[in-house]
Scaffold this active site. Structure first.
Site, short mmCIF file in Angstrom:
data_model
loop_
_atom_site.label_atom_id
_atom_site.label_comp_id
_atom_site.label_asym_id
_atom_site.label_seq_id
_atom_site.Cartn_x
_atom_site.Cartn_y
_atom_site.Cartn_z
NE ARG A 157 59.66 22.34 20.16
CZ ARG A 157 59.31 23.14 19.22
NH1 ARG A 157 58.96 22.48 17.97
NH2 ARG A 157 59.13 24.26 19.32
CB THR A 158 57.92 22.14 26.69
OG1 THR A 158 59.16 22.26 25.91
CG2 THR A 158 58.25 21.66 28.25
CE LYS A 211 44.05 40.16 38.28
NZ LYS A 211 43.22 39.15 38.76
NE ARG A 268 59.35 26.41 28.49
CZ ARG A 268 59.63 26.09 26.92
NH1 ARG A 268 59.38 27.00 26.21
NH2 ARG A 268 60.09 24.89 26.74
CG HIS A 328 64.22 22.71 28.57
ND1 HIS A 328 63.06 22.16 29.16
CD2 HIS A 328 63.79 23.21 27.51
CE1 HIS A 328 62.09 21.92 28.12
NE2 HIS A 328 62.48 22.92 27.29
N1 CP Z 1 62.31 22.34 22.64
C1 CP Z 1 61.47 23.22 23.55
O1 CP Z 1 61.48 23.53 24.70
O2 CP Z 1 60.33 23.55 22.52
P1 CP Z 1 59.11 24.71 23.01
O3 CP Z 1 59.92 26.01 23.40
O4 CP Z 1 58.33 24.86 21.68
O5 CP Z 1 58.55 24.18 24.17
#
Ligand code: CP
Length: 363
Positions: A51-52, A80, A101, A129
Protein backbone atom coordinates in the site's frame (compact mmCIF):
# COMPACT_ATOMS: atom_id res chain seq x y z
CA UNK A 1 13.24 22.35 4.32
CA UNK A 2 10.26 20.62 5.87
CA UNK A 3 10.24 16.83 6.31
CA UNK A 4 7.61 14.62 7.94
CA UNK A 5 9.22 11.97 10.13
CA UNK A 6 6.70 12.02 12.96
CA UNK A 7 3.03 13.06 12.68
CA UNK A 8 3.93 15.87 15.13
CA UNK A 9 6.04 17.46 12.40
CA UNK A 10 2.65 18.63 11.12
CA UNK A 11 0.66 21.08 13.24
CA UNK A 12 -3.08 20.57 13.71
CA UNK A 13 -3.61 23.45 11.26
CA UNK A 14 -1.39 21.69 8.71
CA UNK A 15 -3.27 18.41 9.16
CA UNK A 16 -6.51 20.35 8.59
CA UNK A 17 -4.99 21.89 5.46
CA UNK A 18 -4.03 18.40 4.16
CA UNK A 19 -7.53 17.07 4.90
CA UNK A 20 -9.00 19.99 2.95
CA UNK A 21 -6.61 19.48 0.02
CA UNK A 22 -7.40 15.74 -0.05
CA UNK A 23 -11.13 16.50 -0.10
CA UNK A 24 -10.55 18.90 -3.01
CA UNK A 25 -8.46 16.30 -4.86
CA UNK A 26 -11.32 13.81 -4.48
CA UNK A 27 -13.82 16.38 -5.86
CA UNK A 28 -11.61 17.92 -8.56
CA UNK A 29 -8.86 15.46 -9.61
CA UNK A 30 -8.28 17.19 -12.97
CA UNK A 31 -7.20 20.37 -11.15
CA UNK A 32 -4.20 18.46 -9.72
CA UNK A 33 -3.20 16.40 -12.76
CA UNK A 34 -0.19 18.58 -13.71
CA UNK A 35 0.80 20.28 -10.45
CA UNK A 36 4.00 18.20 -9.99
CA UNK A 37 5.03 18.10 -13.65
CA UNK A 38 8.84 17.82 -13.83
CA UNK A 39 9.22 16.70 -10.18
CA UNK A 40 10.59 13.32 -9.06
CA UNK A 41 9.68 11.27 -6.00
CA UNK A 42 12.29 8.70 -4.83
CA UNK A 43 10.69 5.73 -3.09
CA UNK A 44 13.40 4.25 -0.84
CA UNK A 45 11.77 1.13 0.57
CA UNK A 46 14.24 -0.99 2.54
CA UNK A 47 11.34 -3.11 3.87
CA UNK A 48 8.41 -4.76 2.06
CA UNK A 49 5.30 -2.71 1.31
CA UNK A 50 2.29 -2.89 -0.98
CA UNK A 51 0.00 0.00 0.00
CA UNK A 52 2.43 2.66 1.14
CA UNK A 53 4.86 2.29 -1.73
CA UNK A 54 2.27 1.94 -4.49
CA UNK A 55 0.05 4.68 -3.10
CA UNK A 56 3.03 7.06 -2.98
CA UNK A 57 3.81 6.11 -6.57
CA UNK A 58 0.18 6.43 -7.71
CA UNK A 59 -0.06 9.74 -5.84
CA UNK A 60 2.98 11.19 -7.64
CA UNK A 61 1.78 9.99 -11.06
CA UNK A 62 -1.68 11.47 -10.44
CA UNK A 63 0.00 14.80 -9.64
CA UNK A 64 1.78 14.64 -13.01
CA UNK A 65 5.22 13.84 -11.52
CA UNK A 66 7.63 10.93 -11.92
CA UNK A 67 8.92 8.25 -9.58
CA UNK A 68 12.34 6.62 -9.16
CA UNK A 69 13.16 3.76 -6.79
CA UNK A 70 14.69 0.32 -6.46
CA UNK A 71 13.17 -3.13 -6.42
CA UNK A 72 14.54 -4.23 -3.04
CA UNK A 73 17.03 -3.22 -0.37
CA UNK A 74 19.37 -6.02 -1.50
CA UNK A 75 19.74 -4.36 -4.92
CA UNK A 76 21.04 -1.10 -3.40
CA UNK A 77 24.45 -0.06 -2.13
CA UNK A 78 23.06 -0.30 1.40
CA UNK A 79 23.84 -4.02 1.00
CA UNK A 80 27.52 -2.99 0.55
CA UNK A 81 27.39 -0.96 3.75
CA UNK A 82 26.38 2.51 2.50
CA UNK A 83 24.88 4.55 5.32
CA UNK A 84 21.39 6.04 5.41
CA UNK A 85 23.01 9.48 5.68
CA UNK A 86 25.05 8.99 2.49
CA UNK A 87 22.08 7.43 0.68
CA UNK A 88 20.00 10.52 1.49
CA UNK A 89 22.74 12.87 0.23
CA UNK A 90 23.04 10.87 -3.01
CA UNK A 91 19.31 10.66 -3.71
CA UNK A 92 19.05 14.43 -3.16
CA UNK A 93 21.09 14.78 -6.38
CA UNK A 94 18.46 12.85 -8.37
CA UNK A 95 15.04 13.57 -6.88
CA UNK A 96 12.92 16.37 -5.41
CA UNK A 97 11.38 14.45 -2.51
CA UNK A 98 11.98 11.11 -0.71
CA UNK A 99 9.54 8.60 0.78
CA UNK A 100 11.55 6.20 2.97
CA UNK A 101 10.62 2.96 4.70
CA UNK A 102 13.34 1.36 6.80
CA UNK A 103 13.50 -1.44 9.41
CA UNK A 104 15.75 0.67 11.65
CA UNK A 105 13.90 3.06 13.94
CA UNK A 106 15.07 6.62 13.36
CA UNK A 107 16.41 5.99 9.82
CA UNK A 108 14.05 8.56 8.18
CA UNK A 109 15.11 11.12 10.81
CA UNK A 110 18.76 10.52 9.87
CA UNK A 111 17.81 10.83 6.18
CA UNK A 112 16.00 14.11 6.82
CA UNK A 113 19.05 15.53 8.61
CA UNK A 114 21.24 14.77 5.60
CA UNK A 115 19.03 15.18 2.54
CA UNK A 116 18.76 18.45 0.71
CA UNK A 117 15.14 17.63 -0.15
CA UNK A 118 12.04 16.82 1.95
CA UNK A 119 11.89 13.31 3.47
CA UNK A 120 8.64 11.55 4.32
CA UNK A 121 8.77 8.65 6.79
CA UNK A 122 6.90 5.76 5.19
CA UNK A 123 7.37 3.58 8.30
CA UNK A 124 10.47 3.00 10.49
CA UNK A 125 10.55 -0.31 12.34
CA UNK A 126 7.91 -0.39 15.08
CA UNK A 127 8.23 3.36 15.62
CA UNK A 128 6.24 5.80 13.42
CA UNK A 129 4.13 5.69 10.25
CA UNK A 130 2.79 9.24 9.83
CA UNK A 131 1.29 8.89 6.34
CA UNK A 132 -0.79 5.91 7.48
CA UNK A 133 -2.04 8.24 10.20
CA UNK A 134 -3.01 10.80 7.58
CA UNK A 135 -4.99 8.05 5.81
CA UNK A 136 -6.61 7.08 9.11
CA UNK A 137 -7.52 10.69 9.93
CA UNK A 138 -9.14 11.29 6.53
CA UNK A 139 -11.12 8.07 6.93
CA UNK A 140 -12.31 9.03 10.43
CA UNK A 141 -13.18 12.53 9.22
CA UNK A 142 -15.18 11.23 6.25
CA UNK A 143 -16.91 8.43 8.14
CA UNK A 144 -17.49 10.02 11.58
CA UNK A 145 -17.26 13.73 10.71
CA UNK A 146 -15.08 14.56 13.75
CA UNK A 147 -12.13 13.46 15.89
CA UNK A 148 -13.30 14.60 19.31
CA UNK A 149 -15.96 12.86 21.41
CA UNK A 150 -15.17 9.36 20.14
CA UNK A 151 -14.41 6.05 21.85
CA UNK A 152 -11.54 4.50 19.91
CA UNK A 153 -10.50 0.88 20.48
CA UNK A 154 -7.08 -0.32 19.31
CA UNK A 155 -6.83 -4.09 19.17
CA UNK A 156 -3.95 -6.55 18.68
CA UNK A 157 -0.26 -5.74 18.52
CA UNK A 158 -0.09 -2.38 20.25
CA UNK A 159 3.60 -2.87 21.11
CA UNK A 160 5.03 -3.03 17.60
CA UNK A 161 2.09 -1.51 15.69
CA UNK A 162 3.65 1.74 14.51
CA UNK A 163 0.37 2.86 12.92
CA UNK A 164 -1.27 2.68 16.36
CA UNK A 165 1.50 4.79 17.91
CA UNK A 166 1.25 7.50 15.26
CA UNK A 167 -2.57 7.63 15.31
CA UNK A 168 -2.70 7.92 19.12
CA UNK A 169 -0.12 10.73 18.96
CA UNK A 170 -2.26 12.52 16.37
CA UNK A 171 -5.56 12.09 18.22
CA UNK A 172 -4.06 13.36 21.47
CA UNK A 173 -4.13 16.86 19.95
CA UNK A 174 -7.95 16.85 19.95
CA UNK A 175 -10.13 16.40 23.04
CA UNK A 176 -12.70 14.15 24.74
CA UNK A 177 -11.40 10.87 23.36
CA UNK A 178 -11.75 7.57 25.20
CA UNK A 179 -8.90 5.24 24.26
CA UNK A 180 -9.54 1.54 24.83
CA UNK A 181 -6.40 -0.57 24.39
CA UNK A 182 -7.19 -4.23 23.70
CA UNK A 183 -4.16 -6.53 23.69
CA UNK A 184 -2.49 -9.44 25.43
CA UNK A 185 -0.08 -8.40 28.21
CA UNK A 186 2.93 -9.07 25.98
CA UNK A 187 1.74 -6.66 23.27
CA UNK A 188 0.68 -3.67 25.35
CA UNK A 189 1.21 -0.10 24.21
CA UNK A 190 4.80 1.12 24.92
CA UNK A 191 5.19 3.57 27.79
CA UNK A 192 6.48 6.38 25.59
CA UNK A 193 3.18 6.42 23.66
CA UNK A 194 0.99 5.89 26.73
CA UNK A 195 2.70 8.79 28.50
CA UNK A 196 1.68 11.13 25.70
CA UNK A 197 -2.02 10.66 26.42
CA UNK A 198 -3.25 13.75 28.27
CA UNK A 199 -4.65 13.30 31.76
CA UNK A 200 -7.03 16.22 31.17
CA UNK A 201 -9.07 17.63 28.24
CA UNK A 202 -11.54 14.77 28.53
CA UNK A 203 -9.16 11.92 27.66
CA UNK A 204 -9.62 8.51 29.23
CA UNK A 205 -7.45 5.42 28.87
CA UNK A 206 -8.46 1.81 29.53
CA UNK A 207 -6.50 -1.41 29.04
CA UNK A 208 -8.18 -4.77 28.61
CA UNK A 209 -7.57 -8.14 27.02
CA UNK A 210 -11.29 -8.71 26.35
CA UNK A 211 -12.45 -7.40 22.95
CA UNK A 212 -16.01 -8.71 23.31
CA UNK A 213 -16.54 -6.94 26.64
CA UNK A 214 -15.75 -3.50 25.20
CA UNK A 215 -17.18 -3.96 21.69
CA UNK A 216 -20.56 -2.26 22.42
CA UNK A 217 -18.83 0.90 23.68
CA UNK A 218 -16.69 1.60 20.61
CA UNK A 219 -17.18 4.18 17.84
CA UNK A 220 -14.03 3.00 16.06
CA UNK A 221 -12.34 -0.39 16.23
CA UNK A 222 -8.78 -0.21 14.89
CA UNK A 223 -7.59 -3.78 14.32
CA UNK A 224 -3.90 -4.60 13.83
CA UNK A 225 -1.77 -7.50 12.66
CA UNK A 226 0.62 -9.18 15.12
CA UNK A 227 3.94 -8.13 13.58
CA UNK A 228 5.89 -11.34 13.08
CA UNK A 229 8.91 -9.46 11.67
CA UNK A 230 9.49 -7.61 14.97
CA UNK A 231 9.60 -10.74 17.21
CA UNK A 232 12.92 -12.23 18.30
CA UNK A 233 11.15 -15.34 19.69
CA UNK A 234 9.08 -17.15 17.03
CA UNK A 235 7.30 -19.30 19.64
CA UNK A 236 5.99 -16.17 21.30
CA UNK A 237 4.71 -14.93 17.93
CA UNK A 238 2.96 -18.25 17.26
CA UNK A 239 1.32 -18.13 20.68
CA UNK A 240 0.06 -14.55 20.21
CA UNK A 241 -0.74 -14.25 16.51
CA UNK A 242 -4.38 -15.35 16.73
CA UNK A 243 -5.17 -13.56 19.99
CA UNK A 244 -7.98 -11.59 18.29
CA UNK A 245 -10.01 -12.56 15.24
CA UNK A 246 -12.86 -10.21 14.35
CA UNK A 247 -15.75 -12.07 12.75
CA UNK A 248 -19.37 -11.27 11.89
CA UNK A 249 -20.59 -12.90 15.11
CA UNK A 250 -18.47 -10.59 17.30
CA UNK A 251 -19.58 -7.56 15.24
CA UNK A 252 -23.21 -8.21 16.25
CA UNK A 253 -22.45 -6.60 19.62
CA UNK A 254 -21.02 -3.43 18.01
CA UNK A 255 -22.84 -0.13 17.46
CA UNK A 256 -24.57 0.05 14.08
CA UNK A 257 -22.39 3.02 13.12
CA UNK A 258 -19.09 1.77 14.56
CA UNK A 259 -16.37 1.69 11.92
CA UNK A 260 -13.69 -0.98 11.59
CA UNK A 261 -10.28 0.26 10.50
CA UNK A 262 -7.09 -1.72 9.81
CA UNK A 263 -3.88 -0.38 8.26
CA UNK A 264 -3.53 -3.68 6.37
CA UNK A 265 -2.08 -6.10 5.43
CA UNK A 266 -4.31 -8.42 7.45
CA UNK A 267 -3.30 -11.96 8.13
CA UNK A 268 -5.98 -13.61 10.19
CA UNK A 269 -7.32 -10.92 12.48
CA UNK A 270 -10.38 -9.92 10.43
CA UNK A 271 -12.31 -12.69 8.76
CA UNK A 272 -13.04 -12.05 5.07
CA UNK A 273 -16.82 -12.20 5.73
CA UNK A 274 -16.51 -8.92 7.68
CA UNK A 275 -15.57 -7.14 4.41
CA UNK A 276 -19.26 -7.18 3.35
CA UNK A 277 -20.34 -5.35 6.52
CA UNK A 278 -20.90 -1.63 5.80
CA UNK A 279 -18.92 -0.87 8.96
CA UNK A 280 -15.75 -2.31 7.40
CA UNK A 281 -13.85 0.78 6.21
CA UNK A 282 -10.32 -0.59 5.70
CA UNK A 283 -10.42 -0.54 1.91
CA UNK A 284 -11.72 3.05 1.98
CA UNK A 285 -8.74 3.74 4.26
CA UNK A 286 -6.42 2.44 1.52
CA UNK A 287 -7.99 4.79 -1.04
CA UNK A 288 -7.81 7.72 1.37
CA UNK A 289 -4.09 7.03 1.87
CA UNK A 290 -3.41 7.91 -1.75
CA UNK A 291 -5.29 11.22 -1.51
CA UNK A 292 -3.51 12.25 1.69
CA UNK A 293 -0.11 11.32 0.20
CA UNK A 294 -0.97 13.45 -2.85
CA UNK A 295 -1.81 16.34 -0.55
CA UNK A 296 1.40 15.87 1.47
CA UNK A 297 3.73 15.57 -1.54
CA UNK A 298 2.20 18.72 -3.01
CA UNK A 299 2.51 20.66 0.24
CA UNK A 300 6.16 19.66 0.88
CA UNK A 301 7.25 20.35 -2.71
CA UNK A 302 5.59 23.77 -2.67
CA UNK A 303 7.24 24.61 0.65
CA UNK A 304 10.63 23.37 -0.57
CA UNK A 305 10.36 25.72 -3.56
CA UNK A 306 9.88 28.65 -1.20
CA UNK A 307 12.49 27.52 1.36
CA UNK A 308 15.43 26.02 -0.49
CA UNK A 309 17.61 25.93 2.63
CA UNK A 310 20.06 23.02 3.12
CA UNK A 311 19.29 20.16 5.50
CA UNK A 312 18.96 21.33 9.09
CA UNK A 313 21.93 20.24 11.23
CA UNK A 314 21.13 18.57 14.52
CA UNK A 315 22.11 20.77 17.45
CA UNK A 316 23.43 18.78 20.41
CA UNK A 317 22.43 21.53 22.78
CA UNK A 318 19.96 20.43 25.46
CA UNK A 319 20.54 16.70 24.89
CA UNK A 320 22.42 14.13 26.96
CA UNK A 321 25.29 12.25 25.33
CA UNK A 322 27.90 9.65 26.27
CA UNK A 323 25.39 6.75 26.51
CA UNK A 324 24.29 4.01 24.09
CA UNK A 325 20.73 3.24 23.02
CA UNK A 326 19.69 -0.27 24.12
CA UNK A 327 17.14 -0.80 21.32
CA UNK A 328 18.50 -3.37 18.81
CA UNK A 329 16.22 -1.86 16.15
CA UNK A 330 17.60 1.67 16.60
CA UNK A 331 19.42 3.24 13.64
CA UNK A 332 22.36 3.98 15.97
CA UNK A 333 23.17 0.24 16.00
CA UNK A 334 24.09 0.33 12.31
CA UNK A 335 25.15 3.94 11.67
CA UNK A 336 28.28 3.97 13.81
CA UNK A 337 29.09 7.62 13.06
CA UNK A 338 25.82 8.89 14.54
CA UNK A 339 26.10 10.96 17.68
CA UNK A 340 23.97 9.22 20.30
CA UNK A 341 21.76 11.81 21.93
CA UNK A 342 19.02 11.54 24.55
CA UNK A 343 16.15 13.87 25.44
CA UNK A 344 15.35 14.15 29.16
CA UNK A 345 11.64 13.40 29.67
CA UNK A 346 11.46 12.99 33.44
CA UNK A 347 14.28 14.60 35.44
CA UNK A 348 12.75 13.50 38.77
CA UNK A 349 12.93 9.83 37.67
CA UNK A 350 16.16 10.33 35.64
CA UNK A 351 14.43 9.10 32.47
CA UNK A 352 15.60 10.12 29.02
CA UNK A 353 14.76 8.83 25.53
CA UNK A 354 16.87 8.19 22.45
CA UNK A 355 16.17 11.00 19.95
CA UNK A 356 16.10 8.50 17.05
CA UNK A 357 13.87 5.68 18.34
CA UNK A 358 12.37 7.07 21.61
CA UNK A 359 13.63 4.10 23.65
CA UNK A 360 13.73 4.84 27.35
CA UNK A 361 16.98 4.99 29.31
CA UNK A 362 17.75 5.77 32.91
CA UNK A 363 20.64 8.21 33.21
N1 CP B 1 -0.42 -0.07 5.84
C1 CP B 1 0.79 -0.29 5.32
O1 CP B 1 1.78 0.34 5.71
O2 CP B 1 0.83 -1.25 4.34
P1 CP B 1 2.12 -1.70 3.54
O3 CP B 1 3.06 -2.35 4.54
O4 CP B 1 1.64 -2.65 2.49
O5 CP B 1 2.74 -0.49 2.96
Amino acid sequence: MKSVVDILDLSVAEVDELLATAADIIENPAKYAEVCRGKKLATLFFEPSTRTRLSFEAAMYELGGNVIGFSSASSTSASKGESVADTAKVISCYADIIAMRHPKEGAPLVASLNAGIPVINAGDGGHHHPTQTLADLLTIKREKGKFSGLTVGFCGDLKFGRTVHSLITALCRYENINFVMISPDELKLPGYVKNEIPKDRGFTYTETADLEAVMPTLDILYMTRVQQERFTDIDEYLRLRDAYILNTEKLKAAKPDMIVLHPLPRVNEISVAVDDDPRACYFKQVQNGKYMRMALILKLLREAEKDNAPAKKLSEEGYLSGMKCDNPRCITTTEQELKQLFRVVSPENRICRCIYCDTKKIY
